[in-house]
Design a protein around this motif. Structure first.
Motif, PDB file in Angstrom:
ATOM      1  N   ILE A 190       9.244   9.972   5.029  1.00  0.00           N
ATOM      2  CA  ILE A 190       9.360  11.330   5.566  1.00  0.00           C
ATOM      3  C   ILE A 190      10.056  12.243   4.553  1.00  0.00           C
ATOM      4  O   ILE A 190       9.618  13.374   4.304  1.00  0.00           O
ATOM      5  CB  ILE A 190      10.142  11.329   6.899  1.00  0.00           C
ATOM      6  N   LEU A 191      11.132  11.737   3.964  1.00  0.00           N
ATOM      7  CA  LEU A 191      11.866  12.522   2.977  1.00  0.00           C
ATOM      8  C   LEU A 191      10.992  12.883   1.778  1.00  0.00           C
ATOM      9  O   LEU A 191      10.948  14.040   1.348  1.00  0.00           O
ATOM     10  CB  LEU A 191      13.094  11.734   2.503  1.00  0.00           C
ATOM     11  N   GLN A 200      14.972   4.138  -4.049  1.00  0.00           N
ATOM     12  CA  GLN A 200      15.432   3.621  -2.758  1.00  0.00           C
ATOM     13  C   GLN A 200      14.281   3.007  -1.967  1.00  0.00           C
ATOM     14  O   GLN A 200      14.455   1.976  -1.313  1.00  0.00           O
ATOM     15  CB  GLN A 200      16.089   4.747  -1.946  1.00  0.00           C
ATOM     16  N   ARG A 201      13.116   3.649  -2.024  1.00  0.00           N
ATOM     17  CA  ARG A 201      11.974   3.106  -1.275  1.00  0.00           C
ATOM     18  C   ARG A 201      11.526   1.771  -1.849  1.00  0.00           C
ATOM     19  O   ARG A 201      11.119   0.862  -1.126  1.00  0.00           O
ATOM     20  CB  ARG A 201      10.802   4.080  -1.253  1.00  0.00           C
ATOM     21  N   LYS A 202      11.588   1.653  -3.173  1.00  0.00           N
ATOM     22  CA  LYS A 202      11.216   0.394  -3.809  1.00  0.00           C
ATOM     23  C   LYS A 202      12.142  -0.724  -3.343  1.00  0.00           C
ATOM     24  O   LYS A 202      11.697  -1.831  -3.029  1.00  0.00           O
ATOM     25  CB  LYS A 202      11.284   0.541  -5.325  1.00  0.00           C
ATOM     26  N   GLN A 203      13.440  -0.426  -3.283  1.00  0.00           N
ATOM     27  CA  GLN A 203      14.412  -1.410  -2.806  1.00  0.00           C
ATOM     28  C   GLN A 203      14.181  -1.744  -1.328  1.00  0.00           C
ATOM     29  O   GLN A 203      14.250  -2.912  -0.919  1.00  0.00           O
ATOM     30  CB  GLN A 203      15.828  -0.862  -3.000  1.00  0.00           C
ATOM     31  N   CYS A 204      13.881  -0.718  -0.547  1.00  0.00           N
ATOM     32  CA  CYS A 204      13.640  -0.917   0.882  1.00  0.00           C
ATOM     33  C   CYS A 204      12.377  -1.729   1.117  1.00  0.00           C
ATOM     34  O   CYS A 204      12.318  -2.560   2.027  1.00  0.00           O
ATOM     35  CB  CYS A 204      13.531   0.449   1.573  1.00  0.00           C
ATOM     36  N   ARG A 205      11.381  -1.489   0.274  1.00  0.00           N
ATOM     37  CA  ARG A 205      10.125  -2.240   0.390  1.00  0.00           C
ATOM     38  C   ARG A 205      10.358  -3.724   0.160  1.00  0.00           C
ATOM     39  O   ARG A 205       9.799  -4.575   0.847  1.00  0.00           O
ATOM     40  CB  ARG A 205       9.102  -1.705  -0.621  1.00  0.00           C
ATOM     41  N   VAL A 206      11.198  -4.046  -0.823  1.00  0.00           N
ATOM     42  CA  VAL A 206      11.526  -5.453  -1.108  1.00  0.00           C
ATOM     43  C   VAL A 206      12.200  -6.083   0.109  1.00  0.00           C
ATOM     44  O   VAL A 206      11.877  -7.213   0.504  1.00  0.00           O
ATOM     45  CB  VAL A 206      12.442  -5.552  -2.349  1.00  0.00           C
ATOM     46  N   GLN A 207      13.132  -5.357   0.703  1.00  0.00           N
ATOM     47  CA  GLN A 207      13.832  -5.861   1.882  1.00  0.00           C
ATOM     48  C   GLN A 207      12.884  -6.035   3.066  1.00  0.00           C
ATOM     49  O   GLN A 207      12.977  -7.024   3.815  1.00  0.00           O
ATOM     50  CB  GLN A 207      14.966  -4.898   2.252  1.00  0.00           C
ATOM     51  N   THR A 208      11.956  -5.079   3.225  1.00  0.00           N
ATOM     52  CA  THR A 208      10.992  -5.156   4.331  1.00  0.00           C
ATOM     53  C   THR A 208      10.042  -6.329   4.138  1.00  0.00           C
ATOM     54  O   THR A 208       9.727  -7.057   5.087  1.00  0.00           O
ATOM     55  CB  THR A 208      10.188  -3.846   4.435  1.00  0.00           C
ATOM     56  N   HIS A 268       0.849  -1.184   0.000  1.00  0.00           N
ATOM     57  CA  HIS A 268       0.000   0.000   0.000  1.00  0.00           C
ATOM     58  C   HIS A 268       0.889   1.239   0.000  1.00  0.00           C
ATOM     59  O   HIS A 268       1.884   1.314   0.708  1.00  0.00           O
ATOM     60  CB  HIS A 268      -0.891  -0.005   1.248  1.00  0.00           C
ATOM     61  N   HIS A 269       0.516   2.233  -0.806  1.00  0.00           N
ATOM     62  CA  HIS A 269       1.328   3.444  -0.899  1.00  0.00           C
ATOM     63  C   HIS A 269       1.147   4.359   0.306  1.00  0.00           C
ATOM     64  O   HIS A 269       1.916   5.301   0.477  1.00  0.00           O
ATOM     65  CB  HIS A 269       0.987   4.205  -2.185  1.00  0.00           C
ATOM     66  N   ASP A 270       0.146   4.094   1.104  1.00  0.00           N
ATOM     67  CA  ASP A 270      -0.084   4.902   2.293  1.00  0.00           C
ATOM     68  C   ASP A 270       1.003   4.607   3.326  1.00  0.00           C
ATOM     69  O   ASP A 270       1.073   3.500   3.859  1.00  0.00           O
ATOM     70  CB  ASP A 270      -1.468   4.588   2.870  1.00  0.00           C
ATOM     71  N   THR A 320      15.375   9.427  -7.096  1.00  0.00           N
ATOM     72  CA  THR A 320      16.276   8.611  -6.274  1.00  0.00           C
ATOM     73  C   THR A 320      15.546   8.034  -5.075  1.00  0.00           C
ATOM     74  O   THR A 320      15.702   6.854  -4.729  1.00  0.00           O
ATOM     75  CB  THR A 320      17.469   9.461  -5.784  1.00  0.00           C
ATOM     76  N   LEU A 321      14.722   8.862  -4.438  1.00  0.00           N
ATOM     77  CA  LEU A 321      13.966   8.408  -3.264  1.00  0.00           C
ATOM     78  C   LEU A 321      12.982   7.297  -3.619  1.00  0.00           C
ATOM     79  O   LEU A 321      12.833   6.321  -2.874  1.00  0.00           O
ATOM     80  CB  LEU A 321      13.203   9.592  -2.644  1.00  0.00           C
ATOM     81  N   LYS A 322      12.319   7.429  -4.757  1.00  0.00           N
ATOM     82  CA  LYS A 322      11.371   6.398  -5.187  1.00  0.00           C
ATOM     83  C   LYS A 322      12.087   5.072  -5.427  1.00  0.00           C
ATOM     84  O   LYS A 322      11.587   4.000  -5.067  1.00  0.00           O
ATOM     85  CB  LYS A 322      10.649   6.851  -6.457  1.00  0.00           C
TER      86      LYS A 322
END
Length: 312
Positions: free
Chosen positions: A100-101, A132-140, A47-49, A128-130
């Motif tokens: 937050i960023l 990084q978040r996509k990569q972080c989401r995969v890790q999460t 979810h994008h929220d 860049t943030l998008k």
């Protein structure tokens, strides 16, 4: 001593049949475990929220607070350690920082008239943030589907069905309330962050950011026991919330600037002069708010009043 205990209980605006320490701790743990697992579904659904990640982290922090507050009364499995819960919260924190960023830069872009060169820089940063978040989401996602994560909550659920306690858990909660809360309050009041008045000293500001975490922990702990106290207690919880909000904005500002320094170099202000001016103005306003909020807590009168709040 017995008459004194009866008198203490009678002064508290509590239920006719107060729960014992163990029962109350069990109830709180179940509440926050349910909260975590409920919002876990939203995180896994991609979810994008960002609220799902935020609420899951809040649940983990509150669970850690309950664990710490009632450690003297509980016999929890070794797997349910503060370290394990903190590690999970830290993993979610990385995604929260990226949210937050993104939110901060979007809000800033919408509210400020920018130069074309600044707009170009911000667009690059957002891309860049998008990523990084996509990569972080995969890790999460990988973490939340991992055997270790599932095992952790399997153990917690098993304990909830068959809880184990220390003998002191049979104490009425109203008898133990001051002793449960005062250690954390004392740690808070002795924190060196209260004495920092210079907003330009980076090292000292780290102490203030650490103080924010302590304030948050005390607020979460006090929130556990609001029903047992009156308006003065609730007002103090709100004051701590206000402190946490102001310091939280200062921390968000620090997170954004750290990201900008990493991505654009130490002279990022030359590439985003409007943002730099915004930071300077906002930082000054927030710091003045914080100095006003902290002032009573470096006086003996207020500190004594805070101690007495838990002894009524």
């Amino acid at each position: 001593m017995k008459p004194q205990l009866v008198s203490t209980i009678a002064q508290l605006p509590v239920k006719e049949k107060p729960e014992c320490v163990g029962d109350y701790a069990h109830q709180a743990i179940k509440k926050y475990v349910d909260h975590i697992l409920q919002h876990e579904k939203g995180v896994l659904a991609h979810h994008h929220d960002p609220e799902f990640v935020h609420q899951m982290r809040v649940g983990l922090r509150r669970l850690r607070t309950v664990r710490a507050a009632f450690d003297f009364a509980l016999v929890l499995p070794d797997a349910v350690s503060d370290r394990a819960l903190k590690r999970l919260g830290k993993a979610l924190g990385r995604m929260r920082d990226l949210d937050i960023l993104q939110g901060w830069l979007k809000k800033y872009s919408n509210q400020t008239k920018l130069k074309k060169s600044e707009i170009k820089v911000l667009r690059t940063l957002n891309r860049t943030l998008k990523k990084q978040r996509k990569q972080c989401r995969v890790q999460t996602d990988k973490l939340l589907r991992s055997k270790a994560y599932k095992q952790l909550f399997k153990v917690i659920k098993k304990w909830l069905k068959q809880p184990q306690y220390q003998s002191v858990s049979r104490l009425p909660l109203t008898v133990a309330l001051p002793d449960v809360q005062l250690p954390m309050i004392c740690q808070l009041l002795l924190h060196p962050g209260w004495l920092v008045v210079d907003a330009t000293d980076t090292t000292k500001l780290e102490q203030v950011h650490d103080l924010r975490k302590h304030i948050k922990g005390v607020r979460y702990q006090m929130a556990l026991f609001r029903e047992f106290y009156g308006e003065d207690y609730r007002a103090q919880v709100n004051t701590f919330r206000q402190m946490q909000d102001v310091l939280g904005e200062l921390q968000d500002e620090s997170v954004v600037q750290s990201f900008l320094a990493t991505m654009l170099g130490s002279k990022w202000a030359k590439k985003l002069p409007s943002l730099h001016r915004c930071f300077q103005k906002q930082h000054h306003q927030l710091w003045q708010q914080w100095l006003e909020l902290r002032q009573p807590y470096v006086s003996a009168t207020q500190r004594d009043a805070l101690h007495q709040l838990f002894l009524v």
